[in-house]
Write a protein that holds these residues in place. Sequence first.
Motif, PDB file in Angstrom:
ATOM      1  N   MET A 122      -9.780   8.005 -21.990  1.00 32.17           N
ATOM      2  CA  MET A 122      -8.693   8.958 -21.754  1.00 32.17           C
ATOM      3  C   MET A 122      -7.357   8.275 -21.547  1.00 32.17           C
ATOM      4  N   SER A 123      -7.380   7.092 -20.959  1.00 32.11           N
ATOM      5  CA  SER A 123      -6.125   6.404 -20.659  1.00 32.11           C
ATOM      6  C   SER A 123      -5.363   6.031 -21.925  1.00 32.11           C
ATOM      7  N   GLY A 124      -6.064   5.881 -23.035  1.00 33.37           N
ATOM      8  CA  GLY A 124      -5.396   5.485 -24.270  1.00 33.37           C
ATOM      9  C   GLY A 124      -4.696   6.610 -24.992  1.00 33.37           C
ATOM     10  N   TYR A 125      -4.927   7.865 -24.549  1.00 29.49           N
ATOM     11  CA  TYR A 125      -4.319   9.024 -25.214  1.00 29.49           C
ATOM     12  C   TYR A 125      -3.288   9.650 -24.285  1.00 29.49           C
ATOM     13  N   ASP A 126      -2.167  10.042 -24.856  1.00 29.44           N
ATOM     14  CA  ASP A 126      -1.087  10.598 -24.055  1.00 29.44           C
ATOM     15  C   ASP A 126      -1.233  12.112 -23.957  1.00 29.44           C
ATOM     16  N   ALA A 127      -2.407  12.593 -23.545  1.00 28.73           N
ATOM     17  CA  ALA A 127      -2.675  14.027 -23.451  1.00 28.73           C
ATOM     18  C   ALA A 127      -2.947  14.396 -22.000  1.00 28.73           C
ATOM     19  N   SER A 128      -2.858  15.694 -21.705  1.00 28.28           N
ATOM     20  CA  SER A 128      -3.086  16.176 -20.344  1.00 28.28           C
ATOM     21  C   SER A 128      -4.540  15.958 -19.935  1.00 28.28           C
ATOM     22  N   VAL A 129      -4.726  15.648 -18.660  1.00 21.85           N
ATOM     23  CA  VAL A 129      -6.062  15.451 -18.094  1.00 21.85           C
ATOM     24  C   VAL A 129      -6.232  16.420 -16.933  1.00 21.85           C
ATOM     25  N   LEU A 130      -7.400  17.045 -16.840  1.00 19.60           N
ATOM     26  CA  LEU A 130      -7.725  17.914 -15.713  1.00 19.60           C
ATOM     27  C   LEU A 130      -8.918  17.316 -14.968  1.00 19.60           C
ATOM     28  N   LEU A 201       2.984  12.257 -14.042  1.00 13.56           N
ATOM     29  CA  LEU A 201       3.159  13.239 -12.972  1.00 13.56           C
ATOM     30  C   LEU A 201       1.789  13.802 -12.620  1.00 13.56           C
ATOM     31  N   PHE A 202       1.391  13.657 -11.355  1.00 16.49           N
ATOM     32  CA  PHE A 202       0.075  14.108 -10.907  1.00 16.49           C
ATOM     33  C   PHE A 202       0.237  15.393 -10.107  1.00 16.49           C
ATOM     34  N   LEU A 203      -0.271  16.498 -10.643  1.00 18.37           N
ATOM     35  CA  LEU A 203      -0.183  17.805  -9.996  1.00 18.37           C
ATOM     36  C   LEU A 203      -1.498  18.080  -9.269  1.00 18.37           C
ATOM     37  N   ASP A 204      -1.524  17.834  -7.971  1.00 19.36           N
ATOM     38  CA  ASP A 204      -2.735  18.080  -7.196  1.00 19.36           C
ATOM     39  C   ASP A 204      -2.744  19.528  -6.716  1.00 19.36           C
ATOM     40  N   GLU A 205      -3.937  20.126  -6.650  1.00 20.03           N
ATOM     41  CA  GLU A 205      -4.122  21.525  -6.261  1.00 20.03           C
ATOM     42  C   GLU A 205      -3.246  22.442  -7.107  1.00 20.03           C
ATOM     43  N   VAL A 239       6.925  12.456 -19.957  1.00 18.34           N
ATOM     44  CA  VAL A 239       6.022  12.408 -18.815  1.00 18.34           C
ATOM     45  C   VAL A 239       4.626  12.852 -19.247  1.00 18.34           C
ATOM     46  N   ARG A 240       3.608  12.126 -18.800  1.00 19.28           N
ATOM     47  CA  ARG A 240       2.227  12.582 -18.975  1.00 19.28           C
ATOM     48  C   ARG A 240       1.808  13.328 -17.716  1.00 19.28           C
ATOM     49  N   VAL A 241       1.125  14.448 -17.886  1.00 22.98           N
ATOM     50  CA  VAL A 241       0.708  15.270 -16.750  1.00 22.98           C
ATOM     51  C   VAL A 241      -0.800  15.158 -16.552  1.00 22.98           C
ATOM     52  N   ILE A 242      -1.186  14.817 -15.322  1.00 22.35           N
ATOM     53  CA  ILE A 242      -2.585  14.861 -14.899  1.00 22.35           C
ATOM     54  C   ILE A 242      -2.667  15.880 -13.777  1.00 22.35           C
ATOM     55  N   ALA A 243      -3.552  16.857 -13.910  1.00 19.50           N
ATOM     56  CA  ALA A 243      -3.706  17.896 -12.894  1.00 19.50           C
ATOM     57  C   ALA A 243      -5.057  17.769 -12.221  1.00 19.50           C
ATOM     58  N   ALA A 244      -5.142  18.283 -10.986  1.00 17.14           N
ATOM     59  CA  ALA A 244      -6.405  18.250 -10.249  1.00 17.14           C
ATOM     60  C   ALA A 244      -6.554  19.537  -9.463  1.00 17.14           C
ATOM     61  N   SER A 245      -7.804  19.909  -9.230  1.00 19.01           N
ATOM     62  CA  SER A 245      -8.082  21.126  -8.465  1.00 19.01           C
ATOM     63  C   SER A 245      -9.425  20.999  -7.776  1.00 19.01           C
ATOM     64  N   ASN A 246      -9.518  21.581  -6.568  1.00 18.37           N
ATOM     65  CA  ASN A 246     -10.794  21.606  -5.865  1.00 18.37           C
ATOM     66  C   ASN A 246     -11.518  22.936  -6.051  1.00 18.37           C
TER      67      ASN A 246
END
Length: 419
Positions: A122-130, A201-205, A239-246
């Motif tokens: 995943m690190s090699g691709y400039d796509a969003s990660v959830l 940019l890491f979007l938590d919750e 900016v690459r966006v990585i999002a996270a959710s619980n």
Amino acid sequence: MEGTRPRAVVVVLERDHLQGDGLKQACAFIEPERALAGGRPLLIATDSAEAPAITRLLDAGASDFLIPPLSEGNVMPRIWRLFRHLRMEREPMRRLRKRVGLAQIVGRHPDFLAEIDKIKAMSGYDASVLIEGETGTGKELCARAIHYLSPRSQGPFVPINCAAIPDELVENELFGHQRGAYTGASETQSGLIAEAEGGTLFLDEVSSLSMLAQAKILRFLESGEYRVLGSTRIRYGDVRVIAASNVDLAEAAAEGRLRSDLYFRLNILPIRLPPLRRRVEDVPVLARHFARKYCRRFRKPEVTFSAGALEKLVLHWPGNVRELEHLVERAVLLSAASVIGEAAVGLTPPRTRPESFKEAKARVVADFERNYVRGLLVAHCGNIAAAARAARKDRRTFWELIRKYSIDVQAIKQLSALT
């Protein structure tokens, strides 16, 4: 110019600046200017070539010096050599960040490793990660590892806890504002997207964002464009966006708490981290890892866990990875012996009797049936007959499973219609 990122900074100094107090002031000026340049080459252009003055400027942090008349033929080659030197200088740091980023992710359970193995790809691709997982499962650690393994590793990693920002301030925090944009905006302020320029940019919750904020984020994800509050100019964010959710974002989208189009835009590359209770064999591994970490941090002799302490942790651990880390940190600080015993662990067995084999098996089977039935319904857009045929079950039996697990078929149909 506002919004630009210089590749190099050139400071012009006249001959008077290189004598007496002027030279002291010039040397004092260089260090903060280089910090402002973000570590990029800082060159001094001066018509004086006296060796003592040039040496002091280089010692103060200047990358090189130029003497007029300046021409493209003698300036550009020197700048490119500096770029090449800085890249070579940064390479060891990049390798160190890679090792550090992955070294913090500890576990041996096959389900956990299967998710972690996705990080390198995943690190090699400039796509969003959830990244989905319960609180304290290590979502931010995974996000940082993806960033440090990526081509953006030299850029900033900017985390934001979406749940901690009031709805009315989300747009301001993300995009920034111009002076006078609203009452109290006495000066221009850049947003987090600008802070993360060239990085991650890491979007938590992320599920806690309001619908309006979700719409703004979605537009940025689709086009990379945003507008600072109070400005009429459209800007582009690299900016690459990585999002996270619980929480399960698929369910949140089905229930209308999250825009389905935002969910699909974020969920390009998914990671789902299993909770610690589903990989209890990792508890001893993590406990030893945290013990080494805090012994080094607090300069204490290395400690080990007694067999009884590890057994107590494995059988009765009720929490997540973060809570386990805090427990081990406390045990390391308070332990005067080289072995952490059962008393230092401080866990009490649950008041209820331990789960029997039969009960544990029933729970696992129920989880499988629920996920299997719901997955088939999603795959067949809520068509019960088609899902039953795929499961090789008659429609009535399949319907009983739907009712048993309270699966909302109508919500699944609505979500499928949106996509």
